[in-house]
Design an enzyme around this catalytic site. Structure first.
Site, PDB file in Angstrom:
ATOM      1  N   TYR A 144      -6.759 -11.060  -6.990  1.00 57.40           N
ATOM      2  CA  TYR A 144      -5.716 -10.922  -8.013  1.00 57.40           C
ATOM      3  C   TYR A 144      -4.383 -11.357  -7.434  1.00 57.40           C
ATOM      4  O   TYR A 144      -4.136 -11.213  -6.245  1.00 57.40           O
ATOM      5  CB  TYR A 144      -5.619  -9.485  -8.550  1.00 57.40           C
ATOM      6  CG  TYR A 144      -5.484  -8.382  -7.518  1.00 57.40           C
ATOM      7  CD1 TYR A 144      -6.592  -7.910  -6.832  1.00 57.40           C
ATOM      8  CD2 TYR A 144      -4.249  -7.785  -7.260  1.00 57.40           C
ATOM      9  CE1 TYR A 144      -6.491  -6.874  -5.918  1.00 57.40           C
ATOM     10  CE2 TYR A 144      -4.127  -6.749  -6.342  1.00 57.40           C
ATOM     11  CZ  TYR A 144      -5.250  -6.299  -5.669  1.00 57.40           C
ATOM     12  OH  TYR A 144      -5.154  -5.285  -4.754  1.00 57.40           O
ATOM     13  N   LYS A 148       6.281  -8.543  -6.205  1.00 58.51           N
ATOM     14  CA  LYS A 148       7.073  -7.343  -5.915  1.00 58.51           C
ATOM     15  C   LYS A 148       8.246  -7.372  -6.886  1.00 58.51           C
ATOM     16  O   LYS A 148       8.929  -8.403  -7.017  1.00 58.51           O
ATOM     17  CB  LYS A 148       7.572  -7.384  -4.468  1.00 58.51           C
ATOM     18  CG  LYS A 148       6.433  -7.323  -3.434  1.00 58.51           C
ATOM     19  CD  LYS A 148       6.271  -5.952  -2.836  1.00 58.51           C
ATOM     20  CE  LYS A 148       5.092  -5.847  -1.887  1.00 58.51           C
ATOM     21  NZ  LYS A 148       5.471  -5.930  -0.480  1.00 58.51           N
ATOM     22  N   SER A 222       3.309  -0.163  -3.858  1.00 59.02           N
ATOM     23  CA  SER A 222       2.580  -0.574  -5.065  1.00 59.02           C
ATOM     24  C   SER A 222       3.070   0.191  -6.284  1.00 59.02           C
ATOM     25  O   SER A 222       3.255  -0.388  -7.359  1.00 59.02           O
ATOM     26  CB  SER A 222       1.074  -0.353  -4.878  1.00 59.02           C
ATOM     27  OG  SER A 222       0.607  -1.171  -3.834  1.00 59.02           O
TER      28      SER A 222
HETATM   29  O1  76R Z   1      -1.246  -7.635   8.350  1.00 61.04           O
HETATM   30  C1  76R Z   1      -1.522  -6.449   8.664  1.00 61.04           C
HETATM   31  O2  76R Z   1      -2.680  -6.019   8.745  1.00 61.04           O
HETATM   32  C2  76R Z   1      -0.404  -5.545   8.943  1.00 61.04           C
HETATM   33  C3  76R Z   1      -0.187  -4.572   7.890  1.00 61.04           C
HETATM   34  C4  76R Z   1      -0.133  -5.186   6.482  1.00 61.04           C
HETATM   35  C5  76R Z   1       0.837  -6.031   5.938  1.00 61.04           C
HETATM   36  C6  76R Z   1       2.083  -6.609   6.583  1.00 61.04           C
HETATM   37  C7  76R Z   1      -1.113  -4.932   5.463  1.00 61.04           C
HETATM   38  C8  76R Z   1      -2.254  -4.169   5.645  1.00 61.04           C
HETATM   39  N1  76R Z   1      -0.737  -5.587   4.318  1.00 61.04           N
HETATM   40  C9  76R Z   1       0.432  -6.270   4.567  1.00 61.04           C
HETATM   41  C10 76R Z   1       1.141  -7.078   3.686  1.00 61.04           C
HETATM   42 MN1  76R Z   1      -1.649  -5.459   2.490  1.00 61.04          MN
HETATM   43  N2  76R Z   1      -2.583  -5.352   0.723  1.00 61.04           N
HETATM   44  C11 76R Z   1      -2.038  -5.732  -0.492  1.00 61.04           C
HETATM   45  C12 76R Z   1      -2.901  -5.269  -1.532  1.00 61.04           C
HETATM   46  O3  76R Z   1      -3.275  -3.545  -4.958  1.00 61.04           O
HETATM   47  C13 76R Z   1      -2.212  -3.300  -4.354  1.00 61.04           C
HETATM   48  O4  76R Z   1      -1.593  -2.217  -4.559  1.00 61.04           O
HETATM   49  C14 76R Z   1      -1.634  -4.275  -3.390  1.00 61.04           C
HETATM   50  C15 76R Z   1      -2.593  -5.405  -3.000  1.00 61.04           C
HETATM   51  C16 76R Z   1      -3.993  -4.662  -0.949  1.00 61.04           C
HETATM   52  C17 76R Z   1      -5.182  -4.038  -1.635  1.00 61.04           C
HETATM   53  C18 76R Z   1      -3.773  -4.714   0.480  1.00 61.04           C
HETATM   54  C19 76R Z   1      -4.651  -4.206   1.422  1.00 61.04           C
HETATM   55  N3  76R Z   1      -0.172  -6.583   1.675  1.00 61.04           N
HETATM   56  C20 76R Z   1       0.838  -7.202   2.347  1.00 61.04           C
HETATM   57  C21 76R Z   1       1.605  -8.000   1.404  1.00 61.04           C
HETATM   58  C22 76R Z   1       2.829  -8.867   1.731  1.00 61.04           C
HETATM   59  C23 76R Z   1       4.012  -8.011   1.431  1.00 61.04           C
HETATM   60  C24 76R Z   1       5.352  -8.552   1.810  1.00 61.04           C
HETATM   61  O5  76R Z   1       5.442  -9.416   2.689  1.00 61.04           O
HETATM   62  O6  76R Z   1       6.340  -8.080   1.207  1.00 61.04           O
HETATM   63  C25 76R Z   1       1.052  -7.798   0.168  1.00 61.04           C
HETATM   64  C26 76R Z   1       1.473  -8.409  -1.151  1.00 61.04           C
HETATM   65  C27 76R Z   1      -0.061  -6.899   0.342  1.00 61.04           C
HETATM   66  C28 76R Z   1      -0.854  -6.438  -0.687  1.00 61.04           C
HETATM   67  N4  76R Z   1      -3.131  -4.330   3.385  1.00 61.04           N
HETATM   68  C29 76R Z   1      -3.253  -4.001   4.721  1.00 61.04           C
HETATM   69  C30 76R Z   1      -4.367  -4.047   2.762  1.00 61.04           C
HETATM   70  C31 76R Z   1      -5.265  -3.527   3.764  1.00 61.04           C
HETATM   71  C32 76R Z   1      -6.700  -3.120   3.494  1.00 61.04           C
HETATM   72  C33 76R Z   1      -4.576  -3.495   4.963  1.00 61.04           C
HETATM   73  C34 76R Z   1      -5.093  -3.042   6.339  1.00 61.04           C
HETATM   74  C35 76R Z   1      -5.580  -4.272   7.042  1.00 61.04           C
HETATM   75  C36 76R Z   1      -6.051  -3.992   8.431  1.00 61.04           C
HETATM   76  O7  76R Z   1      -5.515  -3.090   9.102  1.00 61.04           O
HETATM   77  O8  76R Z   1      -6.978  -4.713   8.832  1.00 61.04           O
END
Ligand code: 76R
Length: 248
Positions: A144, A148, A222
């Protein structure tokens, strides 16, 4: 002006969603249908070679529901290569009986919110591998696009970097609880497509998508700032599943 987060970019990404026109498929001769299937398998073989040569990666999934019948997620070094992969498929026999339903152009992105200070990311092999990932062959995919919010007091882009860091830490902590269950690939699309990010999740158990996304809805990033597009969910297509899908 608040400070932009530093980002690292890797491979370009194309999510390409197609519906099959079953009447058109049925109207092909058995010979044409066989040729279409063989051609698809040979394209998939070519994509696999790109993966072996470390020049890209492709995932191929069926889509459940009426938004599409299948999707490719292609990762390649350049936009030109993505374009070639897309055009090559468009020239195939199967493509003649498909209708494009959605596509998304973005680039694998890691943001620096949780980066360790003093570590040069280009010297970190784990980070580099995450910028050019081999897509998992997990049973299920969920894609999806999201933004932000920029709305009055809820404007992500007007927050200080420290406020954003604090919230992203909490986001990351929730995400980490899904380690081993859900693999996320975040692709940035500001300036490339209609939303700001593509979220692609891979899991062996599709229920984990619901658990993770639901839990994140309560997390401030979120809850306050997330705006979401359409969700696509699907199942891995391998050779035998392709044959089943196309069999009449
Ligand atoms: O990269 C990393 O693992 C470091 C931590 C991290 C960042 C910087 C991280 C971890 N995310 C990051 C950035 Mn994420 N993520 C989403 C969604 O549905 C929703 O509410 C949001 C959609 C999910 C499900 C998800 C999952 N993440 C981001 C960004 C960029 C934001 C910015 O730059 O402003 C977005 C848009 C985003 C959205 N995130 C994790 C996950 C999961 C499962 C993790 C843990 C990953 C791990 O530790 O391996």
């Amino acid at each position: 002006m608040s400070e932009a987060a530093q980002t690292l970019e890797g491979w370009y990404a194309l999510h390409d969603f197609r519906a099959i026109d079953w009447n058109a498929w049925r109207a092909l001769s058995a010979k044409e249908r066989n040729a279409a299937q063989d051609e698809l398998l040979s394209l998939l073989h070519q994509y696999k070679q790109a993966e072996e040569n470390k020049t890209g990666s492709t995932a191929f999934y069926s889509i459940v529901g009426q938004k599409a019948d299948f999707m490719f997620m292609h990762l390649r070094e350049t936009l030109e290569e993505l374009n070639e992969v897309e055009t090559q498929f468009n020239k195939s026999i199967l493509a003649q009986v498909t209708v494009p339903t959605y596509s998304y152009v973005s680039i694998v992105e890691l943001s620096s919110y949780l980066a360790k200070p003093g570590v040069d990311p280009m010297e970190d092999p784990d980070l580099l591998a995450r910028l050019k990932p081999i897509l998992p062959k997990a049973k299920h995919v969920c894609f999806y696009p999201m933004n932000k919010k920029r709305d009055g007091a809820d404007n992500w882009y007007m927050l200080s970097i420290d406020e954003r860091k604090t919230m992203m830490r909490s986001h990351g902590m929730i995400g980490r609880q899904y380690a081993g269950k859900v693999k996320q690939i975040i692709t940035g699309s500001v300036g490339l497509d209609d939303w700001e990010w593509g979220v692609t999740l891979f899991a062996e158990d599709a229920l984990q998508f619901k658990k993770l996304v639901y839990e994140m809805r309560f997390d401030e990033v979120s809850a306050r700032f997330g705006e979401f597009g359409d969700f696509y969910v699907g199942n891995l297509l391998d050779e035998s599943k392709i044959a089943n899908m196309l069999a009449l």
